[in-house]
Design an enzyme around this catalytic site. Structure first.
Site, PDB file in Angstrom:
ATOM      1  N   TYR A 171     -18.945  -3.882   2.280  1.00 43.03           N
ATOM      2  CA  TYR A 171     -17.733  -4.133   1.481  1.00 43.03           C
ATOM      3  C   TYR A 171     -17.688  -5.587   1.017  1.00 43.03           C
ATOM      4  O   TYR A 171     -17.467  -5.874  -0.163  1.00 43.03           O
ATOM      5  CB  TYR A 171     -16.487  -3.793   2.309  1.00 43.03           C
ATOM      6  CG  TYR A 171     -15.195  -4.325   1.736  1.00 43.03           C
ATOM      7  CD1 TYR A 171     -14.614  -3.742   0.614  1.00 43.03           C
ATOM      8  CD2 TYR A 171     -14.553  -5.429   2.308  1.00 43.03           C
ATOM      9  CE1 TYR A 171     -13.425  -4.240   0.079  1.00 43.03           C
ATOM     10  CE2 TYR A 171     -13.368  -5.929   1.785  1.00 43.03           C
ATOM     11  CZ  TYR A 171     -12.809  -5.332   0.667  1.00 43.03           C
ATOM     12  OH  TYR A 171     -11.647  -5.840   0.141  1.00 43.03           O
ATOM     13  N   ILE A 205      -1.565  -3.989  -3.663  1.00 42.75           N
ATOM     14  CA  ILE A 205      -1.388  -5.312  -4.279  1.00 42.75           C
ATOM     15  C   ILE A 205      -1.120  -5.153  -5.781  1.00 42.75           C
ATOM     16  O   ILE A 205      -0.224  -5.769  -6.346  1.00 42.75           O
ATOM     17  CB  ILE A 205      -2.624  -6.213  -4.048  1.00 42.75           C
ATOM     18  CG1 ILE A 205      -2.891  -6.374  -2.541  1.00 42.75           C
ATOM     19  CG2 ILE A 205      -2.426  -7.580  -4.693  1.00 42.75           C
ATOM     20  CD1 ILE A 205      -4.092  -7.240  -2.195  1.00 42.75           C
ATOM     21  N   GLY A 206      -1.910  -4.273  -6.415  1.00 40.30           N
ATOM     22  CA  GLY A 206      -1.782  -4.083  -7.862  1.00 40.30           C
ATOM     23  C   GLY A 206      -0.376  -3.669  -8.270  1.00 40.30           C
ATOM     24  O   GLY A 206       0.167  -4.168  -9.258  1.00 40.30           O
ATOM     25  N   VAL A 245     -12.989   3.380 -12.843  1.00 41.52           N
ATOM     26  CA  VAL A 245     -13.544   2.135 -13.394  1.00 41.52           C
ATOM     27  C   VAL A 245     -15.052   2.247 -13.660  1.00 41.52           C
ATOM     28  O   VAL A 245     -15.646   1.321 -14.201  1.00 41.52           O
ATOM     29  CB  VAL A 245     -13.273   0.915 -12.488  1.00 41.52           C
ATOM     30  CG1 VAL A 245     -11.786   0.603 -12.423  1.00 41.52           C
ATOM     31  CG2 VAL A 245     -13.852   1.109 -11.098  1.00 41.52           C
TER      32      VAL A 245
END
Ligand SMILES: NC(=O)c1ccc[n+]([C@@H]2O[C@H](COP(=O)([O-])OP(=O)(O)OC[C@H]3O[C@@H](n4cnc5c(N)ncnc54)[C@H](O)[C@@H]3O)[C@@H](O)[C@H]2O)c1
Ligand SMILES: [Zn+2]
Length: 378
Positions: A186, A15-16, A61
């Protein structure tokens, strides 16, 4: 102030990367932070579709020393970097919580404790935060049943029951204010991410939006990742001459939305204030059963392989969930444009012309689920 520099974490992913292309085309300066997670990027290098006009930084991250300077150089942060699989999250609990929840905590910690110029945060949430979708009982109106228990699945009683009168209930599109029930790790982490970002955003006045993606499909979707979405998994099986495996009776209703519509919606979220501080469903608004999806993929591929309907369930699966996209329309003017036929044809065209794209690891994933006792015998 206006937005010119945008940081996209997970921007090498599916998606990114599409969003990165759209943002570069709109003349934003885009930086990607991505650790090239080996499960997604088997080559260990930046994907061939990496955008030559974006800047790519390899990093995690969870690593403040890389994340902080990139956040401080941006006016908007799109936070997509995450571990992404329902099934796997049920036995890699530490990793999922660490990457998803702690990675987001670090982003917020940076924002709250430094002099930044971020004016928009978008954090990827998921259909998973709902658990089961919304339902309606003929007698009791809208109801929100929770996950089916193992005994029900073992009886092959697939449909949900009303919590009040036990009769079967009908699936209706899920609005954002439906009661939330996470039923896998998740989805819990997706909810942590969304809740933390919206809370800190509101508290400190940083406009923030949490798109709740339904089943996103399209080119660059990882077909080899057995933990990814069903359309990718089945296409990969079909391309390898194997039957798509359809759990239960295949009557599960879902909302499949094209990556192009998703990107349009994300750009609206970045550029318009309408959805600030809100979770927003991102779907097509169209409903289809997963068995129909498996058959449509085979038909469009020109394959005569029939899906294998297992008539067995997995402990963590929901029965139905489809998107009510009224909020995205009302707050942003979002209206999906891509039909399922067109979108799947595009996906197939891409998969056929991309070498090595569809190595099928599904059997291995299935075996893992079996070993962990996550399949229900019936
Ligand atoms: N695809 C869907 O249908 C869907 C549905 C709901 C939510 N989402 C969410 O959307 C986001 C993007 O999903 P996607 O389908 O593009 O997945 P993806 O796996 O293709 O992309 C995720 C990217 O994040 C990177 N990444 C993973 N761990 C990282 C870390 N620790 N540090 C930095 N980068 C890291 C990966 O290398 C990958 O490039 C995710 O947050 C996911 O939870 C996706
Ligand atoms: Zn009832």
């Amino acid at each position: 102030m206006s937005i010119s520099d945008i940081l996209v974490t997970g921007g090498a992913g599916y998606i990114g990367s599409h969003l990165v292309d759209a943002l570069v085309a709109r003349d934003y300066r885009v930086t990607v932070l991505d650790n090239l997670e080996p499960q997604v990027h088997r080559s260990g290098t930046w994907p061939s579709y990496a955008n030559p006009n974006a800047t790519y930084v390899k990093g995690d991250v969870r690593d403040r020393s890389v994340f902080e300077p990139l956040v401080l150089a941006s006016q908007a942060v799109v936070h997509f970097g995450a571990a992404v699989s329902v099934g796997q999250s049920m036995y890699q609990i530490d990793r999922y919580v660490d990457v998803n929840t702690r990675g987001t905590a670090l982003l917020l910690d940076i924002l709250v404790n430094t002099k930044h110029k971020v004016e928009k945060i978008i954090v990827a949430s998921s259909i998973g935060v709902y658990g089961e979708g919304a339902y309606e009982c003929a007698t009791h109106g809208p109801v929100a049943p929770t996950i089916r228990d193992e005994q029900q699945l073992a009886r092959r009683d697939w449909e949900q029951h009303c919590p009040y009168c036990t009769s079967h209930v009908r699936s209706i599109p899920t609005p954002e204010d439906k009661a939330l029930y996470r039923d896998n790790i998740y989805s819990m982490t997706k909810y942590h991410q969304e809740e933390m970002v919206l809370l800190i955003g509101k508290t400190y006045g940083i406009p923030s939006v949490a798109p709740r993606f339904f089943n996103v499909y399209g080119p660059r979707q990882s077909l080899s990742n057995p933990y990814a979405g069903v359309a990718a998994i089945w296409l990969s099986r079909l391309l390898n001459g194997k039957q798509p495996i359809v759990f239960e009776d295949g009557g599960q209703l879902r909302d499949f939305v094209s990556i192009h519509d998703v990107v349009d919606c994300l750009v609206l979220m970045l550029e318009k204030p309408g959805a600030d501080y809100l979770p927003v469903n991102v779907g097509s608004g169209q409903t289809i059963t997963i068995l129909e999806i498996a058959k449509m993929l085979a038909r469009l591929l020109g394959s005569s392989i029939e899906p294998q309907v297992t008539q067995t369930g997995r402990k963590f699966d929901i029965r139905h969930n489809t998107a009510d996209i009224t909020r995205a329309w009302q707050t942003l003017g979002f209206a999906p444009k891509v039909s399922l036929e067109d979108g799947f044809s595009e996906l197939i065209g891409w998969a056929k012309t991309t070498p090595d794209v569809a190595v099928d690891f599904f059997d291995k994933a299935l075996q893992e689920l079996q070993e962990k006792g996550l399949l229900v015998k019936s």
